[in-house]
Design an enzyme around this catalytic site. Sequence first.
Site, PDB file in Angstrom:
ATOM      1  CG  HIS A 495      48.863 -25.234 -22.347  1.00 50.30           C
ATOM      2  ND1 HIS A 495      50.160 -25.193 -21.869  1.00 50.30           N
ATOM      3  CD2 HIS A 495      48.808 -26.335 -23.145  1.00 50.30           C
ATOM      4  CE1 HIS A 495      50.852 -26.208 -22.370  1.00 50.30           C
ATOM      5  NE2 HIS A 495      50.049 -26.921 -23.145  1.00 50.30           N
ATOM      6  CD  GLU A 496      45.595 -28.113 -24.568  1.00 52.04           C
ATOM      7  OE1 GLU A 496      45.891 -28.318 -25.761  1.00 52.04           O
ATOM      8  OE2 GLU A 496      46.192 -28.668 -23.628  1.00 52.04           O
ATOM      9  CG  HIS A 499      49.230 -26.749 -28.281  1.00 50.48           C
ATOM     10  ND1 HIS A 499      50.574 -26.856 -28.557  1.00 50.48           N
ATOM     11  CD2 HIS A 499      49.059 -27.329 -27.060  1.00 50.48           C
ATOM     12  CE1 HIS A 499      51.183 -27.460 -27.547  1.00 50.48           C
ATOM     13  NE2 HIS A 499      50.286 -27.753 -26.632  1.00 50.48           N
ATOM     14  CG  HIS A 502      52.603 -23.436 -33.280  1.00 53.08           C
ATOM     15  ND1 HIS A 502      53.418 -24.319 -32.592  1.00 53.08           N
ATOM     16  CD2 HIS A 502      53.362 -22.962 -34.292  1.00 53.08           C
ATOM     17  CE1 HIS A 502      54.608 -24.351 -33.175  1.00 53.08           C
ATOM     18  NE2 HIS A 502      54.607 -23.545 -34.206  1.00 53.08           N
TER      19      HIS A 502
END
Length: 713
Positions: A495-496, A499, A502
Amino acid sequence: MLGAGRLRGLGTRAAPLWPGRAGSRGLGARIRARGVSTSWSPVGAAFNVKPQGRRLDLFGERRGLFGVPELSAPEGFRVAQENALRKADLLVQRVCSMAPGPQTVLIFDELSDSLCRVADLADFVKIAHPEPAFREAAEEACTSIGTAVEKLNTNVELYRSLQKLLADKKLVDSLDPETRRVAELFMFDFEISGIHLDKEKRKRAVDLNVKILDLSNTFLMGTNFPNKIEKHLLPEHIHQNFVVAGNHVIVDGLHAESPDDLVREAAYKIFLHPNAGQLRCLEELLSNRDLLAKLVGYCTYSHRALQGTLAQSPETVMQFLEKLSDKLSERTIRDFEMIRGMKMKLNPQNSELMPWDPPYYSGVIRAERYNIEPSLYCPFFSLGACMEGLNTLFGRLLGITLYAEQPAKGEVWCEGVRKLAVVHESEGLLGYIYCDFFQRAGKPHQDCHFTIRGGRLKEDGDYQLPVVVLMLNLPHPSRNLPTLLTPGMMENLFHEMGHAMHSMLGRTRYQHVTGTRCPTDFAEVPSILMEYFANDHRVVSQFARHYQTGQSLPKNMVSRLCESKKVGAAADMQLQVFYAALDQIYHGKHPLTASTTDILRETQEKFYGLPYVPNTAWQLRFSHLVGYGAKYYSYLMSRAVASMVWKECFRRDPFNRTAGERYRREMLAHGGGKEPMLMVQGMLQKCPSIDDFVSALVSDLDPDFETFLMDSE
């Protein structure tokens, strides 16, 4: 106006890609590819061993945190902030004295960048650095830059320089879409600060902003403050589950995983017992937010907060939540019946289902039905193996490799921090990720992503590389044992890292819209999408190997793990709908029709189903009301988009390079420089409706029949 990360919330706002890629609008040709360093090493090995220290560099030059020369000592923060403020003054003079044009937006962005490069870095250091002197110096820098930003937000001459640009239709029409959007975002930041108002109202807006900040900090501290009760009021046999101080028992959380029903009940009733000061603080916070929204021209705070988001308006959000609640209703009832059955089986004397029950009993059902004891999985998920799995995935999807790079002396704040170079196969170095993954005393207990420096195109044609930190709380490796992750930790890592990618791939002209600096309900899409990859057996089988034997994690274990997450998932999602609806009502029409506690009770009855417990006030622990005020729905809407992207583009083949390039081109590349719905449309090749979002979320709850076939092999 200014402020990408810290000064805009999750930071959340790009555009062109790199040479030869569709949609580059000519920018790529002006950016020089970065070369490859011979000092890079494979990423997996770097995370499975303890760092050996820097014996050869004991007398070397100290580089400073993140390679910033001034930050080799705490005093350097003062130098960095003074340099930034001097540069900001020069940029303000320059933009106010020139004719409006595209250069106006570039200078505004450079102004934002000069302040954010100190403020964002300091925002991280003040909570993460182990040395108090660094934390205190960073805190002072945050205050200093924050004060400067407040002055800029009320600088009428600066505002008018941007206003002149946006008022000239011919000039506006000549701007490319990204530049126009960034100009409009800067103007929006100005106007929500009330700069377009007369002098008296402008002062009122500034005062309200200051008051809201103070109330937010006070409320946030109060959400974690423990409650205490006299010892004799609790049965003696459960005292051992809490901290005992003199004649009192201290309760600092909900103890949701405790197998003892009485412990969970006591924790729920004591921890959520209303505190009068915290209640007043919340009421004042909501009231002042409403006053500010109305002062700057919005009918509610929610209308102000949702401008420019995927949802666009609170009416759309409530429609989404109500439709989702309706679709979940029967599934939630079935979940509650299943959980109630397990409670009756284990505790026949007290089988009424209460709000403190679902997390524990859902876990019992998962373990009983699927045999997913974490200790069975951990040996297959060494941190190094998981990092190699991410490396493989990014390589096949996006042509990206992660390399470990030895940081210079003084560059990192703790020995265990690893530095990763993110390298594209043809474009070279894209940026850096600092991985602060391991536990230490005083470190915040949260998994999160921090933007330290945003990417942007500089005047000389070079690209300012993005720099981010990923913070986790994992056990340290030892001499004989690598760091082993539970399945939940592995999913959080993915999940991290979503980020982080991105941030790395948002190749924007302006740092104001770099990477995760986009609307909140879009910012979580890349990270949640990574969870789908983390739960796909084809992806997991690429890296999940027993750290001692090298044996692959059996497919049926992966499938059991994925299906186990659907146990009680409808009830879990219904709870999130309740929280999101409560957030919308609190930030809707004021004055509120009842007390915040009465609204909680009514909303819980409508959107959740389990009874409200008298003399509790869960809203006083709802810390997201600060950072996600009027935007808590973002988690659900982002998950809906991620689900649609996964099913449409990656479910057939999670390593599909064509889909990966399209994902980069349509969604990751733009940061916040493009309307979020346009990015979603570009990826899905259609404009999704609220019903599409709801269907995507609900279909995720259905059993996967392929899993059952696999489990029977």
